[in-house]
Design an enzyme around this catalytic site. Structure first.
Site, PDB file in Angstrom:
ATOM      1  N   THR A   1       9.609  -0.257  -1.259  1.00 64.20           N
ATOM      2  CA  THR A   1      10.892   0.427  -1.456  1.00 64.20           C
ATOM      3  C   THR A   1      11.815  -0.365  -2.386  1.00 64.20           C
ATOM      4  O   THR A   1      12.518   0.224  -3.221  1.00 64.20           O
ATOM      5  CB  THR A   1      11.555   0.676  -0.084  1.00 64.20           C
ATOM      6  OG1 THR A   1      10.614   1.403   0.735  1.00 64.20           O
ATOM      7  CG2 THR A   1      12.832   1.482  -0.214  1.00 64.20           C
TER       8      THR A   1
ATOM      9  N   ASN B   1       4.394  -2.017   8.629  1.00 59.01           N
ATOM     10  CA  ASN B   1       4.488  -0.671   8.069  1.00 59.01           C
ATOM     11  C   ASN B   1       5.939  -0.162   8.201  1.00 59.01           C
ATOM     12  O   ASN B   1       6.846  -0.931   8.522  1.00 59.01           O
ATOM     13  CB  ASN B   1       3.493   0.238   8.808  1.00 59.01           C
ATOM     14  CG  ASN B   1       2.893   1.283   7.891  1.00 59.01           C
ATOM     15  OD1 ASN B   1       3.619   1.972   7.176  1.00 59.01           O
ATOM     16  ND2 ASN B   1       1.573   1.409   7.895  1.00 59.01           N
TER      17      ASN B   1
ATOM     18  N   LYS C   1      -3.051  -3.909   9.553  1.00 60.57           N
ATOM     19  CA  LYS C   1      -1.633  -3.630   9.269  1.00 60.57           C
ATOM     20  C   LYS C   1      -0.970  -2.976  10.465  1.00 60.57           C
ATOM     21  O   LYS C   1      -1.426  -1.935  10.947  1.00 60.57           O
ATOM     22  CB  LYS C   1      -1.512  -2.727   8.036  1.00 60.57           C
ATOM     23  CG  LYS C   1      -0.064  -2.460   7.640  1.00 60.57           C
ATOM     24  CD  LYS C   1       0.031  -1.949   6.226  1.00 60.57           C
ATOM     25  CE  LYS C   1       1.467  -1.662   5.839  1.00 60.57           C
ATOM     26  NZ  LYS C   1       1.559  -1.214   4.436  1.00 60.57           N
TER      27      LYS C   1
ATOM     28  N   ALA D   1       0.827  -1.206   0.000  1.00 60.10           N
ATOM     29  CA  ALA D   1       0.000   0.000   0.000  1.00 60.10           C
ATOM     30  C   ALA D   1       0.860   1.254   0.000  1.00 60.10           C
ATOM     31  O   ALA D   1       1.972   1.269   0.512  1.00 60.10           O
ATOM     32  CB  ALA D   1      -0.900   0.006   1.229  1.00 60.10           C
ATOM     33  N   GLY D   2       0.308   2.322  -0.584  1.00 57.48           N
ATOM     34  CA  GLY D   2       0.933   3.634  -0.495  1.00 57.48           C
ATOM     35  C   GLY D   2       1.595   4.075  -1.773  1.00 57.48           C
ATOM     36  O   GLY D   2       1.809   5.264  -1.981  1.00 57.48           O
ATOM     37  N   LEU D   3       1.940   3.114  -2.649  1.00 60.55           N
ATOM     38  CA  LEU D   3       2.554   3.515  -3.918  1.00 60.55           C
ATOM     39  C   LEU D   3       1.471   4.069  -4.841  1.00 60.55           C
ATOM     40  O   LEU D   3       1.672   5.041  -5.544  1.00 60.55           O
ATOM     41  CB  LEU D   3       3.269   2.319  -4.547  1.00 60.55           C
ATOM     42  CG  LEU D   3       4.594   2.639  -5.241  1.00 60.55           C
ATOM     43  CD1 LEU D   3       5.389   1.376  -5.523  1.00 60.55           C
ATOM     44  CD2 LEU D   3       4.379   3.383  -6.537  1.00 60.55           C
TER      45      LEU D   3
ATOM     46  N   LEU E   1       4.298  11.480   4.173  1.00 63.76           N
ATOM     47  CA  LEU E   1       3.277  11.983   3.250  1.00 63.76           C
ATOM     48  C   LEU E   1       2.008  12.359   4.004  1.00 63.76           C
ATOM     49  O   LEU E   1       1.406  13.401   3.745  1.00 63.76           O
ATOM     50  CB  LEU E   1       2.979  10.930   2.188  1.00 63.76           C
ATOM     51  CG  LEU E   1       4.137  10.590   1.233  1.00 63.76           C
ATOM     52  CD1 LEU E   1       3.772   9.410   0.356  1.00 63.76           C
ATOM     53  CD2 LEU E   1       4.484  11.786   0.362  1.00 63.76           C
TER      54      LEU E   1
ATOM     55  N   ASN F   1       9.422   8.664   4.497  1.00 61.04           N
ATOM     56  CA  ASN F   1       8.286   9.466   4.030  1.00 61.04           C
ATOM     57  C   ASN F   1       7.455   9.937   5.212  1.00 61.04           C
ATOM     58  O   ASN F   1       7.344   9.276   6.237  1.00 61.04           O
ATOM     59  CB  ASN F   1       7.424   8.664   3.043  1.00 61.04           C
ATOM     60  CG  ASN F   1       6.293   7.906   3.718  1.00 61.04           C
ATOM     61  OD1 ASN F   1       5.224   8.464   3.980  1.00 61.04           O
ATOM     62  ND2 ASN F   1       6.529   6.636   4.039  1.00 61.04           N
TER      63      ASN F   1
ATOM     64  N   SER G   1       0.444   3.805  10.350  1.00 62.89           N
ATOM     65  CA  SER G   1       1.258   4.853   9.737  1.00 62.89           C
ATOM     66  C   SER G   1       1.770   5.783  10.823  1.00 62.89           C
ATOM     67  O   SER G   1       1.000   6.222  11.684  1.00 62.89           O
ATOM     68  CB  SER G   1       0.437   5.657   8.735  1.00 62.89           C
ATOM     69  OG  SER G   1       1.149   6.835   8.406  1.00 62.89           O
TER      70      SER G   1
ATOM     71  N   ASN H   1       2.596   8.774  10.315  1.00 64.23           N
ATOM     72  CA  ASN H   1       2.441  10.146   9.820  1.00 64.23           C
ATOM     73  C   ASN H   1       1.067  10.754  10.049  1.00 64.23           C
ATOM     74  O   ASN H   1       0.791  11.841   9.568  1.00 64.23           O
ATOM     75  CB  ASN H   1       2.808  10.192   8.337  1.00 64.23           C
ATOM     76  CG  ASN H   1       4.216   9.684   8.106  1.00 64.23           C
ATOM     77  OD1 ASN H   1       5.125  10.053   8.851  1.00 64.23           O
ATOM     78  ND2 ASN H   1       4.393   8.824   7.123  1.00 64.23           N
ATOM     79  N   THR H   2       0.179  10.045  10.723  1.00 73.55           N
ATOM     80  CA  THR H   2      -1.109  10.605  11.117  1.00 73.55           C
ATOM     81  C   THR H   2      -1.140  10.576  12.641  1.00 73.55           C
ATOM     82  O   THR H   2      -0.981   9.516  13.246  1.00 73.55           O
ATOM     83  CB  THR H   2      -2.270   9.786  10.515  1.00 73.55           C
ATOM     84  OG1 THR H   2      -2.216   9.905   9.093  1.00 73.55           O
ATOM     85  CG2 THR H   2      -3.624  10.287  11.009  1.00 73.55           C
TER      86      THR H   2
ATOM     87  N   ASN I   1      -5.481   0.060   8.118  1.00 76.81           N
ATOM     88  CA  ASN I   1      -4.146   0.595   8.417  1.00 76.81           C
ATOM     89  C   ASN I   1      -4.200   1.393   9.714  1.00 76.81           C
ATOM     90  O   ASN I   1      -4.743   2.491   9.747  1.00 76.81           O
ATOM     91  CB  ASN I   1      -3.676   1.464   7.248  1.00 76.81           C
ATOM     92  CG  ASN I   1      -2.306   2.066   7.496  1.00 76.81           C
ATOM     93  OD1 ASN I   1      -1.610   1.674   8.446  1.00 76.81           O
ATOM     94  ND2 ASN I   1      -1.908   2.998   6.659  1.00 76.81           N
TER      95      ASN I   1
ATOM     96  N   PHE J   1      -1.005  10.375   4.284  1.00 72.91           N
ATOM     97  CA  PHE J   1      -2.251   9.956   3.609  1.00 72.91           C
ATOM     98  C   PHE J   1      -2.786  11.036   2.662  1.00 72.91           C
ATOM     99  O   PHE J   1      -3.974  11.363   2.666  1.00 72.91           O
ATOM    100  CB  PHE J   1      -3.362   9.605   4.612  1.00 72.91           C
ATOM    101  CG  PHE J   1      -3.109   8.394   5.478  1.00 72.91           C
ATOM    102  CD1 PHE J   1      -2.127   7.469   5.171  1.00 72.91           C
ATOM    103  CD2 PHE J   1      -3.896   8.173   6.600  1.00 72.91           C
ATOM    104  CE1 PHE J   1      -1.916   6.339   5.974  1.00 72.91           C
ATOM    105  CE2 PHE J   1      -3.698   7.054   7.413  1.00 72.91           C
ATOM    106  CZ  PHE J   1      -2.699   6.141   7.102  1.00 72.91           C
TER     107      PHE J   1
HETATM  108  C1  LIG Z   1       6.335   6.606   0.311  1.00 77.05           C
HETATM  109  C2  LIG Z   1       5.583   5.555   1.084  1.00 77.05           C
HETATM  110  C3  LIG Z   1       4.222   5.703   1.305  1.00 77.05           C
HETATM  111  C4  LIG Z   1       3.521   4.716   2.014  1.00 77.05           C
HETATM  112  N1  LIG Z   1       2.168   4.861   2.195  1.00 77.05           N
HETATM  113  C5  LIG Z   1       1.481   3.882   2.827  1.00 77.05           C
HETATM  114  C6  LIG Z   1       0.066   3.965   2.959  1.00 77.05           C
HETATM  115  O1  LIG Z   1      -0.575   4.898   2.477  1.00 77.05           O
HETATM  116  N2  LIG Z   1      -0.562   2.963   3.618  1.00 77.05           N
HETATM  117  C7  LIG Z   1       0.101   1.884   4.140  1.00 77.05           C
HETATM  118  O2  LIG Z   1      -0.535   0.988   4.709  1.00 77.05           O
HETATM  119  N3  LIG Z   1       1.444   1.772   4.016  1.00 77.05           N
HETATM  120  C8  LIG Z   1       2.133   2.736   3.369  1.00 77.05           C
HETATM  121  N4  LIG Z   1       3.488   2.614   3.228  1.00 77.05           N
HETATM  122  C9  LIG Z   1       4.194   1.468   3.849  1.00 77.05           C
HETATM  123  C10 LIG Z   1       4.466   0.344   2.861  1.00 77.05           C
HETATM  124  O3  LIG Z   1       3.256  -0.208   2.381  1.00 77.05           O
HETATM  125  C11 LIG Z   1       5.302  -0.772   3.539  1.00 77.05           C
HETATM  126  O4  LIG Z   1       4.532  -1.326   4.594  1.00 77.05           O
HETATM  127  C12 LIG Z   1       6.629  -0.268   4.110  1.00 77.05           C
HETATM  128  O5  LIG Z   1       7.198   0.707   3.271  1.00 77.05           O
HETATM  129  C13 LIG Z   1       7.648  -1.406   4.303  1.00 77.05           C
HETATM  130  O6  LIG Z   1       7.895  -2.073   3.087  1.00 77.05           O
HETATM  131  P1  LIG Z   1       9.141  -1.740   2.119  1.00 77.05           P
HETATM  132  O7  LIG Z   1      10.390  -1.772   2.963  1.00 77.05           O
HETATM  133  O8  LIG Z   1       9.098  -2.812   1.056  1.00 77.05           O
HETATM  134  O9  LIG Z   1       8.903  -0.376   1.560  1.00 77.05           O
HETATM  135  C14 LIG Z   1       4.202   3.579   2.526  1.00 77.05           C
HETATM  136  C15 LIG Z   1       5.582   3.457   2.293  1.00 77.05           C
HETATM  137  C16 LIG Z   1       6.279   4.411   1.581  1.00 77.05           C
HETATM  138  C17 LIG Z   1       7.753   4.242   1.356  1.00 77.05           C
END
Ligand SMILES: Cc1cc2nc3c(=O)[nH]c(=O)nc-3n(C[C@H](O)[C@H](O)[C@H](O)COP(=O)(O)O)c2cc1C
Length: 346
Positions: free
Chosen positions: A325, A252, A223, A65-67, A116, A114, A181, A183-184, A178, A118
């Site tokens: 990532t 997360n 999550k 999620a999040g991409l 961001l 990040n 995060s 960031n909220t 979720n 949401f």
């Molecule tokens: C830029 C960015 C934005 C993300 N936005 C969300 C999000 O909106 N909702 C969510 O559940 N996780 C979000 N994540 C978390 C990812 O889904 C993932 O759980 C986390 O990055 C660990 O995995 P990775 O190391 O493969 O990135 C975000 C991650 C990144 C890097």
């Protein structure tokens, strides 16, 4: 192999501001995904089917999620060979997120930070986008990830999650709640015992009502963060089981900075993802697996940069694996590498 090698596109994208690169990539993918030009990013889907939570996944690798927060590019990502794609986090109302800059590359550590917050176009736009996607008709599994608006007090968080659940339910193969995060404000407090129990019970009751209304039960995942101690993980596992959730997405991003504090951008506020979160996520997955027992599904995510990393998530106790990532650093080749590595280990 994708027809246009990522080794050629990455230097160009990494020359841009990270969020500009992200926006350009998604805008391009949205434009080409339903045209013949999709061949420039497409690759065959590794066939390694498995049934989890009652769903038939064509392989075990998913987009985290999040991409694709607004669900604009589901078919574009589907064409890259993902067995499942999770989009969102969506909130009931559109919101801008935090001020920029809010996304940082840490290439020395294969990581991102990040904050961001949401940023998304809201539930109505999200559902319209999801309805346009053909990924599910092509056998892909679609996860819809839901959250709360920043302006909603945490005491009323359940209202936001329930509003999102009502909206996404008929369009989802599974839903992710979720609550992790960083960031909220106060969101992660929802992981604590009493708040979690109240939230998950309310969601479960609504799930039952929606299942009756739509004639189909949608599995719901929760999550969680990597920054939880063993006691917290065990409490979450017990609450998940008691409240009838289908499974857990772990994890997360982390608020820990030990691994990157000396690097440029290493002290930025927000959630750290990529290689530095790999071990922390695996620890949570192992703990969860022993607390949940063998049957409750776990989607493992955090720091997968290679096929071997994906296989290690399964070895730690995950049933499915997601990447974010690693995909930014390695491109679509990671999708097939990871799916093949998992298929080969059995
Ligand atoms: C830029 C960015 C934005 C993300 N936005 C969300 C999000 O909106 N909702 C969510 O559940 N996780 C979000 N994540 C978390 C990812 O889904 C993932 O759980 C986390 O990055 C660990 O995995 P990775 O190391 O493969 O990135 C975000 C991650 C990144 C890097």
């Amino acid at each position: 192999m994708a027809l246009v090698p990522y080794a050629l596109t990455r230097p160009f994208l990494f020359g841009l501001d990270p969020e500009a690169a992200h926006d350009l990539t998604l805008a391009t993918l949205a434009r080409i995904q339903h045209t013949p030009l999709v061949f420039t990013v497409a690759q065959p889907r590794v066939a390694d089917p498995v049934t989890i939570a009652g769903l038939r996944f064509p392989n075990r690798i998913g987009l985290a999620a999040g991409l694709d927060k607004n669900g604009r590019c589901i078919d574009g990502f589907g064409a890259m060979g993902f067995g499942f794609v999770e989009v969102g986090t969506v909130t009931p109302k559109a919101q801008p997120g935090n001020p920029r800059p809010r996304l940082f590359r840490l290439p020395e550590a294969n990581a991102l930070i990040n904050r961001l917050g949401f940023n998304n176009d809201g539930l109505a736009v999200f559902i319209a986008n999801v309805q346009r996607a053909r990924f599910r008709e092509r056998g892909g599994i679609l996860g819809l990830n839901i959250g709360k608006n920043a302006a909603t007090p945490v005491e009323q968080a359940a209202d936001d999650y329930l509003a999102c659940l009502d909206g996404v339910y008929p369009h989802a193969d599974y839903v992710t709640v979720n609550i992790s995060s960083p960031n909220t404000k106060n969101l992660r407090a929802l992981q604590s015992d009493e708040a979690l129990d109240a939230l998950l019970s309310a969601i479960h009751r609504r799930d039952e009502a929606l299942a009756r209304r739509h004639g189909r039960r949608v599995p719901i995942f929760v999550k969680i963060a990597p920054d939880l101690d063993d006691a917290q993980i065990e409490l979450i596992a017990a609450t998940v089981k008691r409240s009838g959730m289908a499974g857990v997405v772990a994890t997360n991003t982390t608020i820990a900075r030990e691994a990157v504090k000396a690097l440029p951008h290493g002290a930025e506020a927000g959630g750290l993802s990529g290689a530095p979160v790999f071990e922390a996520s695996n620890r949570v997955i192992r703990r969860l697996r022993s607390a949940l027992g063998p049957k409750v599904p776990i989607i493992g995510v955090g720091g997968v940069m290679s096929g071997a990393d994906a296989a290690a998530k399964i070895a730690a106790g995950a049933d499915l694996v997601q990447i974010y990532t690693g995909f930014i650093y390695r491109g679509p080749a990671l999708v097939s590498d990871a799916a093949r590595a998992i298929a080969a280990r059995r």
